[in-house]
Design a protein around this motif. Sequence first.
Motif, PDB file in Angstrom:
ATOM      1  N   ASP A   1       0.640   5.487  -9.712  1.00 17.85           N
ATOM      2  CA  ASP A   1       0.885   6.753  -9.172  1.00 17.85           C
ATOM      3  C   ASP A   1       0.176   6.683  -7.617  1.00 17.85           C
ATOM      4  N   GLU A   2       0.598   7.546  -6.932  1.00 21.60           N
ATOM      5  CA  GLU A   2       0.129   7.706  -5.428  1.00 21.60           C
ATOM      6  C   GLU A   2      -1.491   7.760  -5.525  1.00 21.60           C
ATOM      7  N   GLU A   3      -2.213   8.321  -6.411  1.00 18.91           N
ATOM      8  CA  GLU A   3      -3.539   8.669  -6.392  1.00 18.91           C
ATOM      9  C   GLU A   3      -4.290   7.441  -6.581  1.00 18.91           C
ATOM     10  N   GLU A   4      -3.630   6.590  -7.384  1.00 21.21           N
ATOM     11  CA  GLU A   4      -4.269   5.222  -7.673  1.00 21.21           C
ATOM     12  C   GLU A   4      -4.127   4.315  -6.486  1.00 21.21           C
TER      13      GLU A   4
ATOM     14  N   GLU B   1      -3.983   5.299  -3.256  1.00 24.77           N
ATOM     15  CA  GLU B   1      -4.918   5.697  -2.588  1.00 24.77           C
ATOM     16  C   GLU B   1      -6.560   5.196  -2.770  1.00 24.77           C
ATOM     17  N   LYS B   2      -6.715   5.330  -4.095  1.00 28.61           N
ATOM     18  CA  LYS B   2      -7.972   4.287  -4.531  1.00 28.61           C
ATOM     19  C   LYS B   2      -8.301   3.139  -4.216  1.00 28.61           C
TER      20      LYS B   2
ATOM     21  N   GLN C   1      -8.758   2.763  -0.405  1.00 29.10           N
ATOM     22  CA  GLN C   1      -9.832   3.318  -0.100  1.00 29.10           C
ATOM     23  C   GLN C   1     -11.039   2.368  -0.221  1.00 29.10           C
TER      24      GLN C   1
END
Length: 149
Positions: free
Chosen positions: A60-63, A65-66, A69
């Motif tokens: 997903d997008e959250e992963e 972004e991690k 980062q």
Amino acid sequence: MKKIIQLILNFVIAFILLGCSSEVTVQYESANFTKITYTYDKKTDVITKFKIENRTEVPDEEEAEKVKQFFKELELLDGIKTTASEKYLIVDTSLEIDLKVLKYSDMKKSFVPAIRNLAEYFLDGDKDNATYGKTSRLIIARKFVQRKK
């Protein structure tokens, strides 16, 4: 006239220095398309930099972004350049380490676990320096195949 002679001498010296360069670049690739590029001094067998390029599918997008980062934070360390981009939940990453700045011995004792793991998994050598001879045997044992550039 003096400036012309000085200019010619500068070109000759630059040509000699570039011609005498003994740096060699070699690329390896794994079955999952991870690419590793080593640059080493042929005379001393010392790796001067290496680059790892990878493509990873994330859930997903959250992963995504991690991951981006994490790579951004790694770039804060001296001698490291990174890139990370995502498109359609595929994250392309690149990490390049200048071993003239961040020594192999410093990587092995780094407070950042990812840096220690990179030194252990992708490099081998003696004391301060990773050597290409030892590293190439290690990387081939890890099922990477040398690619012609």
